[in-house]
Design a protein around this motif. Structure first.
Motif, PDB file in Angstrom:
ATOM      1  N   GLY A 102      -4.825  -5.814   3.457  1.00 44.63           N
ATOM      2  CA  GLY A 102      -3.571  -5.123   3.732  1.00 44.63           C
ATOM      3  C   GLY A 102      -3.197  -5.414   5.184  1.00 44.63           C
ATOM      4  O   GLY A 102      -3.924  -6.139   5.873  1.00 44.63           O
ATOM      5  N   ARG A 104      -2.259   2.942   6.254  1.00 50.36           N
ATOM      6  CA  ARG A 104      -2.564   2.885   4.818  1.00 50.36           C
ATOM      7  C   ARG A 104      -4.058   2.637   4.614  1.00 50.36           C
ATOM      8  O   ARG A 104      -4.680   3.189   3.725  1.00 50.36           O
ATOM      9  CB  ARG A 104      -1.751   1.778   4.131  1.00 50.36           C
ATOM     10  N   SER A 160       0.610 -14.123   3.348  1.00 57.96           N
ATOM     11  CA  SER A 160       1.517 -15.277   3.274  1.00 57.96           C
ATOM     12  C   SER A 160       1.151 -16.340   4.320  1.00 57.96           C
ATOM     13  O   SER A 160       1.698 -17.432   4.326  1.00 57.96           O
ATOM     14  CB  SER A 160       2.973 -14.842   3.432  1.00 57.96           C
ATOM     15  N   HIS A 215       2.842 -10.374  -3.758  1.00 61.72           N
ATOM     16  CA  HIS A 215       4.288 -10.546  -3.937  1.00 61.72           C
ATOM     17  C   HIS A 215       4.625 -12.029  -4.060  1.00 61.72           C
ATOM     18  O   HIS A 215       3.978 -12.876  -3.427  1.00 61.72           O
ATOM     19  CB  HIS A 215       5.039  -9.915  -2.770  1.00 61.72           C
ATOM     20  N   TYR A 250       6.792 -13.984  -2.898  1.00 64.19           N
ATOM     21  CA  TYR A 250       7.199 -14.820  -1.752  1.00 64.19           C
ATOM     22  C   TYR A 250       5.991 -15.546  -1.150  1.00 64.19           C
ATOM     23  O   TYR A 250       6.145 -16.553  -0.464  1.00 64.19           O
ATOM     24  CB  TYR A 250       7.934 -13.998  -0.671  1.00 64.19           C
ATOM     25  N   SER A 253       6.716  -6.667 -14.170  1.00 67.45           N
ATOM     26  CA  SER A 253       7.282  -6.641 -15.526  1.00 67.45           C
ATOM     27  C   SER A 253       8.099  -7.873 -15.874  1.00 67.45           C
ATOM     28  O   SER A 253       8.140  -8.292 -17.029  1.00 67.45           O
ATOM     29  CB  SER A 253       8.212  -5.440 -15.680  1.00 67.45           C
ATOM     30  N   ASN A 270       1.568   4.963  -9.766  1.00 69.77           N
ATOM     31  CA  ASN A 270       0.453   4.213  -9.166  1.00 69.77           C
ATOM     32  C   ASN A 270      -0.861   4.511  -9.885  1.00 69.77           C
ATOM     33  O   ASN A 270      -1.704   3.628 -10.051  1.00 69.77           O
ATOM     34  CB  ASN A 270       0.302   4.578  -7.682  1.00 69.77           C
TER      35      ASN A 270
HETATM   36  N1  LIG Z   1       6.321  -1.828 -13.404  1.00 68.34           N
HETATM   37  C1  LIG Z   1       6.369  -2.843 -12.569  1.00 68.34           C
HETATM   38  O1  LIG Z   1       6.585  -3.946 -12.973  1.00 68.34           O
HETATM   39  C2  LIG Z   1       6.136  -2.678 -11.114  1.00 68.34           C
HETATM   40  C3  LIG Z   1       5.877  -3.835 -10.404  1.00 68.34           C
HETATM   41  C4  LIG Z   1       5.681  -3.733  -9.060  1.00 68.34           C
HETATM   42  C5  LIG Z   1       5.723  -2.550  -8.417  1.00 68.34           C
HETATM   43  N2  LIG Z   1       5.977  -1.427  -9.117  1.00 68.34           N
HETATM   44  C6  LIG Z   1       6.084  -0.167  -8.385  1.00 68.34           C
HETATM   45  O2  LIG Z   1       6.674  -0.433  -7.136  1.00 68.34           O
HETATM   46  C7  LIG Z   1       5.953   0.199  -6.102  1.00 68.34           C
HETATM   47  C8  LIG Z   1       6.008  -0.628  -4.829  1.00 68.34           C
HETATM   48  O3  LIG Z   1       5.372  -1.911  -4.961  1.00 68.34           O
HETATM   49  P1  LIG Z   1       4.546  -2.492  -3.768  1.00 68.34           P
HETATM   50  O4  LIG Z   1       4.220  -3.911  -3.943  1.00 68.34           O
HETATM   51  O5  LIG Z   1       5.199  -2.094  -2.474  1.00 68.34           O
HETATM   52  O6  LIG Z   1       3.202  -1.739  -3.985  1.00 68.34           O
HETATM   53  P2  LIG Z   1       2.055  -1.237  -3.102  1.00 68.34           P
HETATM   54  O7  LIG Z   1       0.827  -1.580  -3.839  1.00 68.34           O
HETATM   55  O8  LIG Z   1       2.291   0.182  -2.739  1.00 68.34           O
HETATM   56  O9  LIG Z   1       2.069  -2.065  -1.725  1.00 68.34           O
HETATM   57  C9  LIG Z   1       1.692  -3.397  -1.633  1.00 68.34           C
HETATM   58  C10 LIG Z   1       0.207  -3.608  -1.251  1.00 68.34           C
HETATM   59  O10 LIG Z   1       0.036  -4.951  -0.860  1.00 68.34           O
HETATM   60  C11 LIG Z   1      -0.205  -5.042   0.554  1.00 68.34           C
HETATM   61  N3  LIG Z   1       0.638  -6.112   1.063  1.00 68.34           N
HETATM   62  C12 LIG Z   1       1.967  -6.294   0.825  1.00 68.34           C
HETATM   63  N4  LIG Z   1       2.390  -7.403   1.434  1.00 68.34           N
HETATM   64  C13 LIG Z   1       1.315  -7.933   2.076  1.00 68.34           C
HETATM   65  C14 LIG Z   1       1.133  -9.095   2.873  1.00 68.34           C
HETATM   66  N5  LIG Z   1       2.123  -9.935   3.165  1.00 68.34           N
HETATM   67  N6  LIG Z   1      -0.099  -9.327   3.362  1.00 68.34           N
HETATM   68  C15 LIG Z   1      -1.132  -8.495   3.094  1.00 68.34           C
HETATM   69  N7  LIG Z   1      -1.024  -7.388   2.333  1.00 68.34           N
HETATM   70  C16 LIG Z   1       0.198  -7.098   1.841  1.00 68.34           C
HETATM   71  C17 LIG Z   1       0.172  -3.686   1.088  1.00 68.34           C
HETATM   72  O11 LIG Z   1      -0.532  -3.396   2.269  1.00 68.34           O
HETATM   73  P3  LIG Z   1       0.262  -3.272   3.694  1.00 68.34           P
HETATM   74  O12 LIG Z   1       1.413  -2.367   3.454  1.00 68.34           O
HETATM   75  O13 LIG Z   1      -0.764  -2.725   4.605  1.00 68.34           O
HETATM   76  O14 LIG Z   1       0.659  -4.665   4.034  1.00 68.34           O
HETATM   77  C18 LIG Z   1      -0.252  -2.788  -0.055  1.00 68.34           C
HETATM   78  O15 LIG Z   1      -1.639  -2.628  -0.084  1.00 68.34           O
HETATM   79  C19 LIG Z   1       4.557   0.390  -6.639  1.00 68.34           C
HETATM   80  O16 LIG Z   1       3.987   1.548  -6.107  1.00 68.34           O
HETATM   81  C20 LIG Z   1       4.735   0.452  -8.150  1.00 68.34           C
HETATM   82  O17 LIG Z   1       4.791   1.790  -8.618  1.00 68.34           O
HETATM   83  C21 LIG Z   1       6.185  -1.467 -10.459  1.00 68.34           C
END
Ligand SMILES: NC(=O)c1ccc[n+]([C@@H]2O[C@H](COP(=O)([O-])OP(=O)(O)OC[C@H]3O[C@@H](n4cnc5c(N)ncnc54)[C@H](OP(=O)(O)O)[C@@H]3O)[C@@H](O)[C@H]2O)c1
Length: 182
Positions: free
Chosen positions: A31, A36, A58, A85, A87, A114, A152
């Motif tokens: 992360g 967090r 990335s 992600h 990107y 999804s 989550n």
């Molecule tokens: N149903 C679906 O298809 C679906 C799909 C996706 C998401 N969601 C919902 O959307 C919400 C938000 O999604 P989210 O991706 O923000 O989820 P998240 O799991 O809350 O945050 C992303 C995780 O990845 C880490 N992260 C992100 N970018 C990073 C990078 N460049 N380098 C290193 N670590 C990185 C973050 O840590 P840091 O913040 O410390 O970087 C965190 O641990 C989720 O809580 C979920 O409920 C639903």
């Protein structure tokens, strides 16, 4: 002690990171955000069972260095859970290559949104022979006439089920009928 790696393990996969600790793994968690990470460590029954890996996934070179370092310190990774992600296109392959340098089989649980075409993703990714590749697709929940996105907790539980049951492909919730998504 077995070593697991959770990419994105401080967010919606926090419960997966904590469950792996409860299963006796040493868990490296990727992360960027200190708060967090501290919140995750604060919830762990054993803080020392988690190695925080602060890196932007990335950045391929930095990611490689950090992976090398945690593998050197905590041993070969047997289990990787990855929420990355889109990107950061090359991160999954960078992780696969670095983890595969060690000896032996390992498992990769790739968590996907999804709207992703999971077959196409599998075709495009270069999976090393030593890796057992699994996919987990996040869907939504249909309740009577309503639909909502997964919480989550539901996402983490779905990932835990996949790991426990060795599922090749697992959809958490549903992606059908797609037009009924929230
Ligand atoms: N149903 C679906 O298809 C679906 C799909 C996706 C998401 N969601 C919902 O959307 C919400 C938000 O999604 P989210 O991706 O923000 O989820 P998240 O799991 O809350 O945050 C992303 C995780 O990845 C880490 N992260 C992100 N970018 C990073 C990078 N460049 N380098 C290193 N670590 C990185 C973050 O840590 P840091 O913040 O410390 O970087 C965190 O641990 C989720 O809580 C979920 O409920 C639903």
């Amino acid at each position: 002690m077995s070593h697991a790696l959770v990419i994105g393990g401080t967010g919606m996969l926090s419960n997966v990171s904590l469950w792996l600790v409860s299963q006796g793994y040493h868990v490296s968690v990727i992360g960027r955000n200190l708060q967090r990470m501290e919140s995750l460590l604060g919830r762990s029954t054993d803080k020392h069972a988690i190695t925080p890996v602060f890196v932007d996934y990335s950045d391929d070179n930095q990611l490689k260095e950090e992976l090398k370092s945690t593998i050197e310190k905590n041993g070969p990774c047997e289990l990787v859970v990855a929420w990355v992600h889109s990107y950061a296109e090359s991160a999954i392959e960078t992780i696969s290559q670095e983890v595969s340098i060690q000896n032996g089989e390992w498992r990769l649980f790739h968590v996907l949104g999804s709207n992703k075409d999971i077959n196409e993703i599998k075709r495009k990714i270069n999976i090393p022979e030593s890796c057992k590749y699994r996919q987990i697709q996040l869907g939504f929940i249909l309740e009577n006439d309503h639909s909502r996105w997964l919480t989550n907790e539901e996402i983490s539980q779905g990932v835990i089920d996949s790991i426990q049951n060795e599922r090749l492909i697992h959809t958490v919730g549903t992606i059908e009928p797609w037009e009924k998504r929230p």
